[in-house]
Design a protein around this motif. Structure first.
Motif, short mmCIF file in Angstrom:
data_model
loop_
_atom_site.label_atom_id
_atom_site.label_comp_id
_atom_site.label_asym_id
_atom_site.label_seq_id
_atom_site.Cartn_x
_atom_site.Cartn_y
_atom_site.Cartn_z
N LYS A 1 0.08 25.67 -21.84
CA LYS A 1 -0.92 24.98 -21.03
C LYS A 1 -1.01 25.62 -19.65
O LYS A 1 0.00 25.89 -19.01
N LYS A 2 -2.23 25.85 -19.20
CA LYS A 2 -2.43 26.44 -17.89
C LYS A 2 -2.16 25.40 -16.80
O LYS A 2 -2.51 24.23 -16.94
N GLU B 1 -0.33 28.13 -30.60
CA GLU B 1 -0.58 27.27 -29.45
C GLU B 1 -0.24 27.99 -28.16
O GLU B 1 0.87 28.45 -27.95
N ASP C 1 1.99 17.53 -15.72
CA ASP C 1 0.85 16.60 -15.69
C ASP C 1 0.94 15.74 -14.43
O ASP C 1 1.93 15.04 -14.20
#
Length: 762
Positions: free
Chosen positions: A515-516, A512, A561
């Protein structure tokens, strides 16, 4: 003027007597016989050594020469003629000379600016007539200081002035600019000396620091170099041929004979600081002559050299073979030598004057380091380079930093220095103008306008229409720049793809990847508070700024996020009319709160507000794109997914059924709650304490209480408003409390029921 002149004469007489007394005292040393007092006495002249006699004679001669120089009246340049200042010019000079203000540094900026204008003129004329440059082809400004003579000289190779130009430009012609200057200065309450230059009288600022000003100039229109000279405070000036002849070739040389209190302008460090501050981006080279003292081997006289070269006998030569070279070499005798070297100060390029297509990203980043001076990160996040045209024309480069400036990190907005510098034709007017509102104080850059006067009263210009127009355009460009960063595409991976790993069976092991994160999110984490402040302060740009905000929500609560308000609106439920927000201390606490039950059950997204400024933001903004913000911790939260008539009938039944309990609890809790009501939104929790729709939320009360304590307010001095206790009519705990209520309202309630009621409130 008469009073000023008398003061000057009195000062000269006092100094004359001091020098005369000093000379007499030195002479007396050689005449007074020895008269010991303790261990101290005077020696007879006959007992002095030759060196001591010479030192005394030199001291006496020096004192006498200085005394004579001070006593000698001023003599104008040989062959010059005297001219009277125009009355208004003389009045203006009198104001400048007797000004009580201490900011005298501007004189150097004025002189360099004038020199730059003169260089621009000859450069423009030489485009069509190259022969005008003659032998003096280098267009430059040179500055020299002489600590012994106490003079400061500014020399340029510009267009120069003839005799007529010197008379017209520096004294006799009554110009409208001078008249306007006098009028504005007389109307001003402060007589601010920063107004010098506003009306084209910047040259006269030289008398702020000089007792005498000498101007030598040579133009192509005249075969003779002329000299202009004037004393500080006199009503006339002198113009004539320069006794030195043609020393310039072409250009102007201004020599300031500095006042005693202006010795600081003989310091190379002070001069370099002023030149770099005001004239850092002047087009033409501005060089400062540095005076250095170095040690060099002393040259030997010819007789000594001949003695060293005399032939030696053979036996001596044989003996010398055994002696090493190190023993033969003697250390040379050293002497001090004074050297003069020019150093260019304005080495930074004014890239804003170039076409942006010709400037590379590396050049923009290099200029960022010049503008930011290390405050705001090693590199700029992004920039915009533009020419504004219209009523006011100006060029500008605005930078958005990658890191938060130190003062902003500490929340000290008042101590943040303005990030924009205002120039006129590359000459600095001021770096103290508030060209950006406080919420954009992190923006740095330059603004260069030809439509502004070179030197103006800062307070007056700050309120002028010109500055307001410039400020409005700059704010709009800054917001567009931030919007461009937010809309940028996700950068591609620079790393080469790694080889896939396989297990023992040959199956590819999926690793995995992290995350960018969009660059704007990284930047927003640092500067988001400033944008929220902008929504509060700048109502004109509120809608644009709100689109740049990012929030965490119940559907985007990861570390990196974030969602925009537009994202939220785009995925609102069909029946949803309001934007639900939940202010609090942390995302973790908000996620676990009972206020979220009804929203999670309905899959309705709620925006989490965890910054202290969010409460002020909600109180000032109130809506986005026509949708009002609804704080879920306050009363009045409604959902449009159920029939309104049914909801009303159900609420009426519950209210009547639980009336004994609500009435008792209000009596029991007293002032701890403002009222007790039946909730329409609770699902799993037995009760919640909400706030009134128009009052402060519990989170706002927490923030205000913290502020009060920070300023030393005692707990009893700040009464926090009480909340509304909302009961869940379907929860077993609440139903059991209702069942514990006696039928007779006057009857005593069981102790176990009371304890349970207090547990409910706690």
């Amino acid at each position: 003027f008469f009073f000023f002149k008398q003061q000057k004469q009195l000062k000269t007489m006092v100094r004359f007597h001091k020098l005369a007394l000093g000379a007499a005292f030195v002479a007396a040393l050689s005449l007074v016989p020895s008269s010991p007092i303790g261990n101290v006495g005077f020696a007879y002249a006959a007992e002095l050594s030759e060196e001591e006699k010479k030192a005394e004679e030199a001291a006496a001669d020096a004192a006498a020469e200085e005394m004579i120089a001070e006593a000698t009246p001023y003599a104008p340049p040989e062959g010059s003629s005297s001219f009277a200042y125009e009355a208004e010019v003389h009045k203006m000079l009198d104001i400048v000379i007797n000004s009580l203000y201490t900011n005298k540094d501007i004189f150097l900026r004025e002189l360099i600016s004038n020199a730059s204008d003169a260089l621009d003129k000859i450069r423009f004329l030489s485009v069509t007539k190259p022969e005008l440059l003659g032998d003096t082809k280098d267009l430059e400004v040179k500055i020299e200081y002489d600590p012994e003579a106490k003079t400061l000289t500014i020399r340029d190779t510009g267009i120069g002035m003839s005799k007529e130009d010197l008379i017209a430009n520096l004294g006799t012609v009554a110009r409208s600019g001078t008249t306007n200057f006098i009028k504005a200065l007389s109307e001003s309450e402060t007589n601010d000396i920063n107004m010098i230059g506003m009306f084209g009288v910047g040259f006269y600022s030289t008398f702020l620091v000089a007792d005498r000003v000498t101007v030598a100039s040579k133009s192509n229109d005249s075969d003779t170099q002329h000299i202009w000279e004037s004393l500080n405070g006199e009503a006339s000036f002198h113009v004539g041929p320069d006794p030195r002849g043609d020393t310039l070739g072409r250009g102007t040389e201004i020599t300031l004979h500095l006042k005693e209190e202006a010795d600081e302008y003989l310091s190379p460090h002070k001069l370099e600081e002023l030149i770099r501050h005001y004239s850092e981006f002047v087009t033409h080279p501005v060089s400062l002559r540095e005076i250095k003292t170095i040690q060099v081997p002393k040259e030997k006289e010819e007789t000594e050299e001949k003695e060293e070269k005399e032939p030696k006998d053979e036996d001596a030569e044989e003996d010398d073979i055994e002696v090493s070279e190190e023993e033969e070499e003697e250390e040379p005798e050293m002497e001090e030598v004074t050297t003069y070297e020019y150093k260019q100060i304005n080495t930074d390029p004014a890239i804003w004057a170039r076409e942006k297509e010709s400037i590379t990203d590396e050049e923009y980043q290099e200029f960022w380091s010049v503008v930011s001076k290390g405050d705001g990160g090693g590199k700029a996040e992004d920039w915009t380079h533009f020419n504004a045209e219209g009523n006011i024309n100006f060029k500008s480069i605005l930078y958005v930093p990658s890191d938060v400036p130190l003062a902003l990190q500490q929340g000290q907005l008042e101590s943040m220095s303005p990030g924009l510098r205002l120039y006129v034709r590359k000459v600095l007017i001021s770096d103290e103008f508030d060209l950006m509102p406080r919420y954009l104080s992190f923006i740095k850059g330059v603004v260069d306008s030809d439509d502004l006067p070179l030197n103006v009263n800062r307070e007056t210009l700050q309120e002028s229409k010109i500055i307001k127009i410039i400020k409005k355009k700059l704010v709009r460009k800054a917001i567009e720049l931030i919007r461009k960063i937010s809309k940028a595409e996700m950068p591609e991976d620079d790393e080469e793809p790694e080889e896939a790993e396989v297990d023992a069976d040959g199956n590819v092991i999926e690793v995995e990847k992290p995350k960018k994160i969009h660059p704007y999110i990284t930047w927003y984490k640092k500067f988001g508070l400033s944008l929220k402040m902008g929504c509060i302060d700048d109502s004109a740009n509120k809608d644009k700024l709100q689109k740049l905000l990012r929030f965490k929500s119940s559907k985007a609560d990861g570390e990196d996020d974030y969602i925009s308000l537009q994202d939220y609106v785009d995925r609102m439920k069909d029946w949803q009319k309001e934007i639900y927000v939940f202010p609090g201390e942390s995302v973790k606490m908000l996620k676990e709160s009972s206020f979220m039950d009804a929203f999670l059950d309905r899959d309705v997204e709620v925006i989490y507000l965890t910054d202290a400024i969010d409460e002020y933001y909600l109180g000032n903004v109130r809506e986005f794109d026509g949708h009002k913000f609804r704080d879920i911790t306050k009363e009045g939260v409604k959902f449009g997914d159920e029939e309104e008539d049914l909801a009303k009938r159900r609420a009426k039944v519950y209210t009547e059924k639980f009336k004994p309990l609500t009435k008792y609890l209000k009596k029991l809790y007293g002032s701890d709650v403002s009222r007790v009501s039946i909730s329409k939104r609770l699902g799993r929790a037995p009760a919640i304490v909400s706030s009134s729709e128009w009052g402060n939320s519990a989170n706002m009360d927490r923030i205000m209480r913290a502020q009060a304590f920070a300023h030393g307010v005692a707990p009893g001095e700040s009464q926090i408003p009480t909340g509304i206790l909302e009961l869940n009519p379907r929860h077993p705990f609440v139903i059991s409390l209702l069942e514990g209520m006696p039928e007779d309202e006057e009857a005593e309630v069981d102790t176990a029921v009371k304890d349970a009621a207090w547990i409910l409130l706690d």
